[in-house]
Design a protein around this motif. Structure first.
Motif: not given
Length: 200
Positions: A28-36, A38-40, A51-61, A110-114
Motif C-alpha cells: 500500500s502507499f502508506g506501507t511504502v512511506v514507512i519502508v522508505v 526506515a531506509a532513509v 533520531p528523536g521521538l519525532g523522527t521515529v514517529s514520522n516513520v510509522f505514524v 527525509r529532512d534529517g537526510l538533508m
C-alpha cells in the motif's frame, strides 16, 4: 498526503516516488512511506545524525495515517472538488511542517537526510534539498509516479507556507530566543544575526 493523492492533480516529489514504488509492488502507499522512511533513516548512520521521538514517529505514524486517510476519502470525479482538495492538502502540509518542527522532537527521516548531507559536505541546505527532491522526483516519475500541476503548486507554495506557520507555532526558548528556522525582523537584521543566511 491522502488528500493530494485523491485530488489526482500531481504529487510532491517524495510522494511521486512513493506512488511509483507502490505501483510496482503489492504494498500500500502508506506501507511504502514507512519502508522508505526506515531506509532513509539507515542513511543517517554514516551521516552521524541522531533520531528523536519525532523522527521515529514520522516513520510509522505518517504511513498509517495516509492509508487511513485514503480509506476514508472517496475518489472525487469533479474538478470542482479536486482543485480545493489539492489546495487544502498543500496548506495543511504547511501547517503540519510548522507544527512538527516547532515541537522540536527531531526531524523526519527525509529532512534529517538533508541536514546530515549539509553538515557532512558543507554544501548549502538549499542545494542539498534541491538535489534530493530532483533525484526522488525523477526516480518516481520513471517508476510511474504522477506528476502534474499539483507537483508545481506544491514546490512553489510549501516553502512560504512552512515559513509562515513556523512563525505562528514557534515556541520561544526560556531565555526568550526565537527558533533558528524562523526569520526574525527585517532581512538586514536576519543577515546580521546569521552569518550564512543562504544555508537556511
Amino acid at each position: 498526503m491522502a488528500m493530494q493523492l485523491r485530488a489526482t492533480l500531481g504529487l510532491d516529489p517524495w510522494d511521486v516516488f512513493h506512488q511509483g514504488v507502490a505501483e510496482r509492488t503489492p504494498l500500500s502507499f502508506g506501507t511504502v512511506v514507512i519502508v522508505v522512511g526506515a531506509a532513509v533513516l539507515l542513511l543517517w548512520i554514516p551521516l552521524r545524525q541522531r533520531p528523536g521521538l519525532g523522527t521515529v514517529s514520522n516513520v510509522f505514524v505518517i504511513g498509517l495515517a495516509v492509508d487511513g486517510g485514503l480509506w476514508l476519502l472517496p475518489e472525487p470525479d469533479s474538478l470542482a472538488v479536486r482543485i480545493p482538495l489539492l489546495v487544502a492538502a498543500i496548506v495543511l502540509n504547511g501547517v503540519a511542517t510548522g507544527l512538527y518542527i516547532s515541537a522540536r522532537f527531531g526531524p523526519g527521516p527525509r529532512d534529517g537526510l538533508m541536514t546530515g548531507l549539509h553538515k557532512r559536505t558543507g554544501r548549502s541546505i538549499r542545494l542539498m534539498r534541491t538535489g534530493i527532491e530532483v533525484t526522488v522526483l525523477a526516480t518516481g516519475f520513471l517508476l510511474g509516479g504522477p506528476i502534474g500541476v499539483g507537483t508545481v503548486a506544491y514546490a512553489l507554495a510549501i516553502g512560504p507556507l512552512s515559513q509562515f506557520f513556523l512563525r505562528i507555532f514557534a515556541i520561544p526558548d526560556p531565555e526568550g530566543a526565537h527558533s533558528p528556522v524562523v526569520a526574525r525582523g527585517t532581512a538586514s537584521e536576519d543577515r546580521a544575526e546569521d552569518p550564512a543566511p543562504d544555508r537556511i
